[in-house]
Design a protein around this motif. Structure first.
Motif, PDB file in Angstrom:
ATOM      1  N   ARG A 391       0.845  -1.196   0.000  1.00  0.00           N
ATOM      2  CA  ARG A 391       0.000   0.000   0.000  1.00  0.00           C
ATOM      3  C   ARG A 391       0.882   1.247   0.000  1.00  0.00           C
ATOM      4  NH1 ARG A 391      -4.600  -0.069   4.483  1.00  0.00           N
ATOM      5  NH2 ARG A 391      -2.786  -0.059   5.860  1.00  0.00           N
ATOM      6  N   LYS A 431     -18.660  -3.932   0.019  1.00  0.00           N
ATOM      7  CA  LYS A 431     -17.405  -4.523   0.488  1.00  0.00           C
ATOM      8  C   LYS A 431     -16.203  -3.884  -0.204  1.00  0.00           C
ATOM      9  CE  LYS A 431     -19.094  -9.009   2.071  1.00  0.00           C
ATOM     10  NZ  LYS A 431     -19.032 -10.475   1.878  1.00  0.00           N
ATOM     11  N   GLU A 432     -16.337  -3.635  -1.508  1.00  0.00           N
ATOM     12  CA  GLU A 432     -15.257  -2.974  -2.247  1.00  0.00           C
ATOM     13  C   GLU A 432     -15.031  -1.562  -1.721  1.00  0.00           C
ATOM     14  OE1 GLU A 432     -12.174  -2.373  -4.890  1.00  0.00           O
ATOM     15  OE2 GLU A 432     -13.221  -4.245  -4.401  1.00  0.00           O
ATOM     16  N   GLU A 434     -15.834  -0.488   1.293  1.00  0.00           N
ATOM     17  CA  GLU A 434     -15.246  -0.572   2.633  1.00  0.00           C
ATOM     18  C   GLU A 434     -13.723  -0.688   2.565  1.00  0.00           C
ATOM     19  OE1 GLU A 434     -16.977  -3.798   4.724  1.00  0.00           O
ATOM     20  OE2 GLU A 434     -18.959  -2.864   4.915  1.00  0.00           O
ATOM     21  N   LYS A 435     -13.254  -1.548   1.646  1.00  0.00           N
ATOM     22  CA  LYS A 435     -11.801  -1.727   1.490  1.00  0.00           C
ATOM     23  C   LYS A 435     -11.140  -0.418   1.059  1.00  0.00           C
ATOM     24  CE  LYS A 435      -8.411  -4.694  -0.839  1.00  0.00           C
ATOM     25  NZ  LYS A 435      -7.528  -3.593  -1.218  1.00  0.00           N
ATOM     26  N   LYS A 436     -11.753   0.258   0.098  1.00  0.00           N
ATOM     27  CA  LYS A 436     -11.211   1.535  -0.368  1.00  0.00           C
ATOM     28  C   LYS A 436     -11.218   2.553   0.759  1.00  0.00           C
ATOM     29  CE  LYS A 436     -10.646   1.285  -5.024  1.00  0.00           C
ATOM     30  NZ  LYS A 436      -9.484   1.801  -5.761  1.00  0.00           N
ATOM     31  N   ASP A 439      -8.459   2.042   3.238  1.00  0.00           N
ATOM     32  CA  ASP A 439      -7.176   2.504   2.708  1.00  0.00           C
ATOM     33  C   ASP A 439      -7.076   4.027   2.747  1.00  0.00           C
ATOM     34  OD1 ASP A 439      -6.309  -0.044   2.237  1.00  0.00           O
ATOM     35  OD2 ASP A 439      -6.812  -0.054   0.095  1.00  0.00           O
ATOM     36  N   TYR A 498     -12.243  -2.604  12.093  1.00  0.00           N
ATOM     37  CA  TYR A 498     -11.681  -3.614  11.202  1.00  0.00           C
ATOM     38  C   TYR A 498     -10.863  -4.605  12.028  1.00  0.00           C
ATOM     39  CZ  TYR A 498      -8.810  -5.751   7.627  1.00  0.00           C
ATOM     40  OH  TYR A 498      -8.171  -6.647   6.804  1.00  0.00           O
TER      41      TYR A 498
END
Length: 499
Positions: A391, A431-432, A434-436, A439, A498
């Motif tokens: 990342r 879900k996508e 949430e991941k973004k 980050d 998380y």
């Protein structure tokens, strides 16, 4: 008066004669040294010379010469002191005077011949050796030195012939033998220096020219040539020192004065630019180095140096794209310069081009394997490359590595609003998002905290559990967040855990 009667002098003449004797005695005491004083100076000079106190011995011999300017041995002894002091040029007049006073003084002739031979003056040296042999045909040293003088003449002719034919390596080899016999010959050293210049070896030319400034009186040409050679090598302070020596000999020398003005101007600009860098006034230093390239556009060393230092300054002010361009041009001019590769690597890091940064640091290490700075830079670049494959918080927010806190928060707010999970309907999209969103929040968390950002810039992810002390123990694991994604305004709060 009795003596006057014996010689038949009248009373008046006798009185005058006695008066002259008295005056001679008085003047001898006032204007010159007595025989006793002269002998004292000679004895003190001998003792001090034997003790190695050359300057004190010379002072006594000066006094002895002043007291008796007709004594050939006094001149010879003073010449011996000059020779012991390495002042052969000063010894020659004393040896010549001793020979004038006593033409059959063979020791003085032999000594003068030896000095003349070492000075490369074979014609006059041969005359002295031949004069010794005329009076002493079996004199072994005179025979040997006469042979060396003839051999030296042949070598001098051979070296000049090779030089004029452009065979500089042969000329240098022959001149090596010439200088062994005649180490005080400035002409041979000057000729060898010229050969080295023609062969592209200015450092060796400098080594030969330096002693000629002492071997030849008023050698302004040598000082000027030394100055231009140092200048061409980028040694501007040494260049300035030598051209000043030229002007000390003649302040009106046009060539030296013209060169002096150029060297002084350039040297001042270079020193000023480095002072500005030390004071971290990088933009001003860039301007000063631009002036350097205008002042001296014809000597590559200064153009290359200016571009190298401008490259360094652009990295310091975090102007990555321009730094990469300037550093790349500087690298083309000086491909083995480790400093340029180091600075371009830093520019690539600023531009988040980590693979290129690693490549530059690796190449820099090949040219300077002992530099701790390059070794540490390579390790950091490798960490950043590894980190970027996981990342990269700068890329996540779309900001440069030199972004300030305000720019980071602005980018964060925009992206947090765009990727808020509540903006999406389907479970897959949520879900996508949430991941973004994680980050984005992580990037903001790290880059707005000075300590965490410093760790990340050094190649360490402060939110990576592997880098956390006590990771894997009790309590929360991973990256916990509890924040307002919009930071200001609005009544909506999003709480996200998380694990």
């Amino acid at each position: 008066m009795e003596s006057c009667r014996r010689t038949g002098l009248s009373g008046v003449l006798c009185s005058l004669s006695l008066l002259c004797v008295i005056l001679d005695i008085q003047l001898d005491g006032v204007l010159g040294a007595t025989r006793v004083e002269i002998e004292h100076h000679l004895e003190m000079g001998r003792k001090l010379l034997a003790a190695g106190q050359l300057a004190e011995a010379l002072s006594h011999y000066h006094s002895a010469v002043e007291g008796d300017s007709k004594n050939y041995l006094t001149y010879y002894k003073r010449a011996a002191v000059f020779l012991a002091m390495g002042k052969s040029k000063s010894a020659l007049p004393d040896l010549t005077r001793a020979i004038q006073l006593k033409p059959d003084f063979l020791a003085a002739r032999l000594q003068r011949g030896n000095i003349l031979l070492k000075q490369g003056n074979t014609l006059e040296a041969r005359e002295d050796f031949e004069a010794v042999l005329q009076r002493s045909p079996d004199h072994d040293e005179a025979h040997n030195q006469l042979s060396r003088a003839k051999e030296l003449e042949e070598l001098q002719e051979e070296s000049h012939a090779a030089y004029h034919q452009g065979d500089y390596s042969t000329a240098i080899a022959v001149l090596e033998r010439v200088i062994e016999v005649a180490p005080w010959d400035p002409e041979s050293r000057e000729l060898r220096a010229e050969c080295y210049i023609r062969m592209g070896d200015p450092q060796k030319a400098i080594q030969d020219l330096t002693p000629t400034t002492r071997l030849r009186n008023d050698n302004r040409a040598a000082f000027l040539k030394l100055s231009t050679l140092h200048y061409s090598l980028g040694e501007h302070h040494e260049s300035l020192n030598h051209v000043r020596e030229c002007l000390k000999l003649d302040q009106d020398d046009k060539e030296c004065f013209s060169h002096y003005k150029q060297v002084k101007k350039l040297s001042k600009q270079l020193d000023s630019a480095e002072e500005l860098i030390q004071e971290e006034r990088y933009e001003e230093a860039i301007d000063k180095y631009e002036l350097v390239m205008k002042t001296e556009p014809n000597v590559l060393y200064y153009t290359n140096l200016a571009r190298e230092r401008i490259c360094f300054c652009l990295v310091k002010i975090k102007s990555a794209p321009e730094a990469i361009d300037v550093c790349s041009e500087a690298h083309q001019r000086a491909p083995r310069n480790a400093n340029i590769l180091r600075d371009r690597a830093e520019a690539f890091i600023l531009n988040q081009e980590y693979e290129k940064a690693v490549e530059d640091y690796q190449e820099a290490r090949e040219f300077d394997s002992d530099s701790n700075e390059i070794r540490e830079g390579l390790e950091r670049a490798q960490k950043l490359l590894k980190l970027s494959r996981k990342r990269d918080y700068y890329k996540i927010l779309g900001v440069g590595r030199n972004a300030n806190k305000q720019e980071i928060i602005k980018a964060y707010r925009k992206l947090a609003q765009q990727w808020h999970p509540d903006n999406f309907q389907s479970e897959t999209e949520k879900k996508e998002a949430e991941k973004k969103f994680i980050d984005i929040a992580s990037a903001k968390e790290v880059l707005t905290d000075p300590e965490m950002r410093q760790k990340f810039d050094a190649g360490e992810d402060p939110l990576d559990p592997e880098n956390q002390q006590g990771g894997g123990g009790g309590g929360q694991q991973g990256w916990p967040f509890h924040f307002n994604p919009f930071e200001s305004g609005g009544s909506y709060h999003f709480k996200f855990q998380y694990n």
